[in-house]
Design a protein around this motif. Structure first.
Motif, PDB file in Angstrom:
ATOM      1  N   ASP A 176      -5.771  -2.029   5.745  1.00  0.00           N
ATOM      2  CA  ASP A 176      -5.112  -1.447   6.910  1.00  0.00           C
ATOM      3  C   ASP A 176      -6.136  -1.358   8.039  1.00  0.00           C
ATOM      4  O   ASP A 176      -6.620  -0.292   8.407  1.00  0.00           O
ATOM      5  CB  ASP A 176      -4.566  -0.056   6.574  1.00  0.00           C
ATOM      6  CG  ASP A 176      -3.802   0.546   7.743  1.00  0.00           C
ATOM      7  OD1 ASP A 176      -3.637  -0.142   8.774  1.00  0.00           O
ATOM      8  OD2 ASP A 176      -3.376   1.720   7.644  1.00  0.00           O
ATOM      9  N   ARG A 182       0.817  -1.216   0.000  1.00  0.00           N
ATOM     10  CA  ARG A 182       0.000   0.000   0.000  1.00  0.00           C
ATOM     11  C   ARG A 182       0.846   1.260   0.000  1.00  0.00           C
ATOM     12  O   ARG A 182       0.513   2.260  -0.651  1.00  0.00           O
ATOM     13  CB  ARG A 182      -0.926   0.020   1.222  1.00  0.00           C
ATOM     14  CG  ARG A 182      -2.049  -1.000   1.186  1.00  0.00           C
ATOM     15  CD  ARG A 182      -2.775  -1.065   2.527  1.00  0.00           C
ATOM     16  NE  ARG A 182      -3.442   0.197   2.833  1.00  0.00           N
ATOM     17  CZ  ARG A 182      -4.674   0.503   2.440  1.00  0.00           C
ATOM     18  NH1 ARG A 182      -5.364  -0.361   1.703  1.00  0.00           N
ATOM     19  NH2 ARG A 182      -5.213   1.650   2.777  1.00  0.00           N
ATOM     20  N   HIS A 183       1.967   1.226   0.725  1.00  0.00           N
ATOM     21  CA  HIS A 183       2.762   2.436   0.902  1.00  0.00           C
ATOM     22  C   HIS A 183       3.908   2.572  -0.096  1.00  0.00           C
ATOM     23  O   HIS A 183       4.587   3.614  -0.112  1.00  0.00           O
ATOM     24  CB  HIS A 183       3.292   2.498   2.330  1.00  0.00           C
ATOM     25  CG  HIS A 183       2.212   2.753   3.342  1.00  0.00           C
ATOM     26  ND1 HIS A 183       1.770   4.015   3.654  1.00  0.00           N
ATOM     27  CD2 HIS A 183       1.449   1.906   4.076  1.00  0.00           C
ATOM     28  CE1 HIS A 183       0.797   3.948   4.552  1.00  0.00           C
ATOM     29  NE2 HIS A 183       0.580   2.667   4.826  1.00  0.00           N
ATOM     30  N   ARG A 229       2.443   1.645  11.273  1.00  0.00           N
ATOM     31  CA  ARG A 229       2.076   2.790  10.431  1.00  0.00           C
ATOM     32  C   ARG A 229       3.058   3.950  10.611  1.00  0.00           C
ATOM     33  O   ARG A 229       3.459   4.595   9.658  1.00  0.00           O
ATOM     34  CB  ARG A 229       0.670   3.284  10.785  1.00  0.00           C
ATOM     35  CG  ARG A 229      -0.464   2.392  10.372  1.00  0.00           C
ATOM     36  CD  ARG A 229      -1.786   3.137  10.505  1.00  0.00           C
ATOM     37  NE  ARG A 229      -2.909   2.221  10.616  1.00  0.00           N
ATOM     38  CZ  ARG A 229      -3.545   1.945  11.743  1.00  0.00           C
ATOM     39  NH1 ARG A 229      -3.161   2.531  12.874  1.00  0.00           N
ATOM     40  NH2 ARG A 229      -4.549   1.111  11.746  1.00  0.00           N
TER      41      ARG A 229
END
Length: 228
Positions: A164, A109-110, A210
């Motif tokens: 998430d 995702r990041h 996170r």
């Protein structure tokens, strides 16, 4: 009087060892400044330490809540201690499974533009952790089969579907209900509370990842290692 003291020594020794272990995990989880997760080694340390922390505190916390004042007596029963040890390692596998899936999803995702395939990377990391731990001496006979189920879950994971949130954390709540050495009637009564308790424990771990994960740096290090 002296004989009574000697007969209780193994019990107190076990309790002392247990609380020393729990204290180490609590200090690690609550007081240690989290390190940046910016390369494969730091990601692996995060997976190992947090999976162990959640496994230990969830299992022993549930046992202590259920046993109440009789909690110390549990560790004077060798058969029960063996059951606790078996449950401990199954909880560790379940926690490692959940956190590996979550961390892999966070990487994808990041760092969506990274050419590194997250799936094989997370499979290799999981395999390295499992190989280093081997089959613990105090694990039960089901440990190898459970470890293989963890490998299969990560191998078959659709990383684009990992959210998430609480979604990846499906194995550890169920494992505590299944493996905790508590009579089935009580576990049925406790089911929802126990599962929610484990999910709650994961919230801080998710916040830490996170905050401290540098997905681009982790995957760049993977790419450079592969190129080298």
């Amino acid at each position: 009087m002296a004989s009574g003291t000697h007969s209780q020594t193994p019990l107190f020794s076990r309790i002392s060892d247990l609380w020393r272990t729990l204290h180490d995990y609590l200090v690690a989880g609550l007081r240690r400044r989290p390190e940046p997760v910016n390369d494969p080694d730091s990601l692996r340390r995060f997976l190992e330490t947090r999976a162990s922390y959640i496994a230990q505190t969830s299992l022993y916390g549930y046992l202590r809540t259920r046993a109440g004042m009789r909690y110390p007596e549990l560790f004077d029963d060798d058969v029960f201690v063996a059951s606790i040890n078996g449950a401990k390692w199954h909880m560790w596998l379940a926690c490692l499974s959940d956190l590996t899936v979550y961390a892999g999803g966070m990487l994808r995702r990041h760092a969506p533009g990274s050419p590194v395939d997250v799936g094989p990377f997370m499979q290799d990391m999981l395999q390295a952790i499992l190989e280093d731990n081997g089959v613990p001496e105090d694990a039960d006979g089901e440990f190898p089969a459970h470890a293989e189920r963890v490998r299969a879950r990560v191998r078959q994971c659709d990383w684009h579907e990992v959210t998430d949130g609480e979604g990846p954390f499906s194995e550890s709540p169920a494992a505590l209900v299944r493996y905790a050495p508590i009579v089935e009637e009580l576990k049925q009564l406790d089911d929802e509370i126990v599962r929610n308790s484990v999910r709650f424990h994961w919230q801080e771990v998710r916040r830490d990842l996170r905050k401290h994960l540098d997905a681009d740096a982790v995957l760049s290090a993977v790419r450079e290692a592969g190129a080298g």
